[in-house]
Scaffold this active site. Structure first.
Site, short mmCIF file in Angstrom:
data_model
loop_
_atom_site.label_atom_id
_atom_site.label_comp_id
_atom_site.label_asym_id
_atom_site.label_seq_id
_atom_site.Cartn_x
_atom_site.Cartn_y
_atom_site.Cartn_z
N GLU A 117 -55.57 66.32 16.66
CA GLU A 117 -55.71 65.28 17.66
C GLU A 117 -57.18 64.94 17.89
OE1 GLU A 117 -54.15 64.65 22.26
OE2 GLU A 117 -52.89 65.58 20.73
N CYS A 130 -63.95 62.36 21.05
CA CYS A 130 -63.67 63.77 21.33
C CYS A 130 -63.05 64.37 20.07
CB CYS A 130 -62.73 63.91 22.53
SG CYS A 130 -62.36 65.63 22.96
N CYS A 137 -55.77 76.50 18.59
CA CYS A 137 -56.93 77.25 19.10
C CYS A 137 -56.52 78.70 19.35
CB CYS A 137 -57.45 76.62 20.39
SG CYS A 137 -58.91 77.44 21.05
N CYS A 141 -56.80 80.00 26.33
CA CYS A 141 -57.15 79.79 27.74
C CYS A 141 -55.90 79.40 28.52
CB CYS A 141 -58.22 78.72 27.86
SG CYS A 141 -59.80 79.18 27.08
N CYS A 144 -55.07 75.60 29.35
CA CYS A 144 -55.28 74.62 28.28
C CYS A 144 -54.05 74.49 27.40
CB CYS A 144 -56.49 75.04 27.44
SG CYS A 144 -56.84 73.93 26.04
N CYS A 356 -59.26 66.26 29.07
CA CYS A 356 -59.74 67.61 28.81
C CYS A 356 -58.67 68.65 29.12
CB CYS A 356 -60.99 67.87 29.66
SG CYS A 356 -61.72 69.49 29.44
#
Length: 365
Positions: A117, A130, A137, A141, A144, A356
């Site tokens: 993305e 971005c 990932c 986190c 996220c 974000c």
């Protein structure tokens, strides 16, 4: 000279980066995107073409955005047809959605079928991309969406550069700024990210000072980044004012205590002469109190730094809440009372999951 470690200390999965080969597409040649003018000239000469063809290839790749060798009509047709398997390194558009504020989210299909993305963020005077550095990932986190989906692999140089060219072509205007704040932890793919930064600067023409690299922090990697002597802005995601709170939000923080991370950031400032930006996602009732701000200020006292406060952007996979405007104002006031430079950054593309912390490589919630 590149000094970044080529492998990650975190897991064997992260270590197995795809690299810059196109074996995933069944072709043994390396993608051409990401190569310099000199490298492209050498490649053309190895294909039996005169050296000036290298400059033509370079211009069609980086200025005209060629997606295949067949697009480059200045080359002899028969020669192009003989090289149908040559891989330029461009992705294909899997999905595109436009938010009400003009932000555009792209899901891009890579040569091996993986989806990554990227987001184009327009404003009156700039076009920001971005960029993702990994498929998924490994940092996990808790707030996220990307981390909730797990980790697949690192992105190669051409797969990073392609994201910027895709947005540039779609908007029909030059990209002015790049933020490595998409999917993934950039410093776990440091060699490819650094090479992509140099390519985007040298070949696409985007100034390094207009690029920001965001990291949760990986032991030793901020020091390694400093040794590269880039001019990018380093943005470190703290999201907490003490180690127990940070560990609750960021599982990897167990291997990288807050004080050790801050010491490495201070070393970065000394080695580069550039300030560090600290990102801090405000979560209602958890880390948004004036006492949290005061504790954060103590850590940053005398630091050449700037704090970006980011009100939490909701995701389905977590129960955190966005703080009230009053809480945000109180947090800012407390930091400013300690003479800490601070800005509140409201993310774009919120309703289309393009903000974000919301990137998840899916079409919808």
């Amino acid at each position: 000279m590149a000094v970044f470690p080529l492998t990650s200390p975190n897991s064997s999965a992260v270590d197995s980066a795809v690299g810059d080969k196109a074996s995933v597409s069944g072709d043994s040649s390396a993608p051409l995107l990401g190569k310099s003018l000199e490298e492209l000239t050498e490649w053309m000469q190895a294909q039996g073409q005169p050296s000036y063809r290298g400059k033509q290839l370079y211009q069609w790749l980086y200025q005209q955005g060629a997606r295949s060798l067949q697009d480059i009509t200045v080359f002899p047709k028969a020669w192009r047809q003989e090289r149908e398997n040559v891989h330029l390194g461009r992705s294909t558009l899997h999905h595109r959605v436009v938010a009400s504020d003009g932000t555009v989210k792209y899901l891009l299909r890579l040569a091996d079928g993986q989806i990554v993305e990227t987001v184009g963020i327009p404003s009156a005077k700039r076009l920001t991309v971005c960029v993702s550095s990994q498929v998924g990932c490994p940092m996990a986190c808790d707030f996220c969406a990307t981390g909730k989906g797990g980790f697949v692999r690192n992105l190669a140089v051409h797969e990073i550069v392609d994201q910027v060219l895709t947005v540039q072509q779609d908007f029909g205007q030059r990209v002015s700024h790049i933020v490595f704040m998409g999917m993934g932890e950039p410093l776990l793919n440091g060699s490819s990210v650094v090479a992509a930064i140099r390519c985007l600067n040298r070949d696409v023409g985007i100034g390094q000072r207009a690029m920001t690299l965001s990291t949760v922090g990986v032991p030793g990697r901020i020091r390694a980044l400093a040794a590269e002597q880039l001019q990018v802005t380093l943005a470190v995601s703290l999201h907490a004012s003490n180690q127990p709170q940070r560990l609750q939000l960021i599982p990897s923080a167990g291997a990288y205590p807050l004080e050790v991370l801050l010491d490495e950031c201070r070393e970065y400032v000394q080695l580069t002469g550039r300030r560090v930006t600290f990102e801090y996602i405000l979560l209602a009732g958890l880390n948004d109190r004036p006492t949290d701000a005061a504790e954060l200020a103590q850590h940053l006292r005398g630091f050449q730094s700037h704090v970006n406060l980011i009100p939490y952007n909701p995701i389905d996979e977590a129960d955190y809440q966005r703080p009230s405007e009053a809480s945000i104002r109180e947090f800012v006031a407390e930091l400013e009372s300690h003479r800490i430079a601070v800005t509140v950054r409201y993310s774009r593309g919120l309703e289309e999951n393009a903000a974000c912390g919301q990137l998840r490589a899916s079409k919808s919630r």
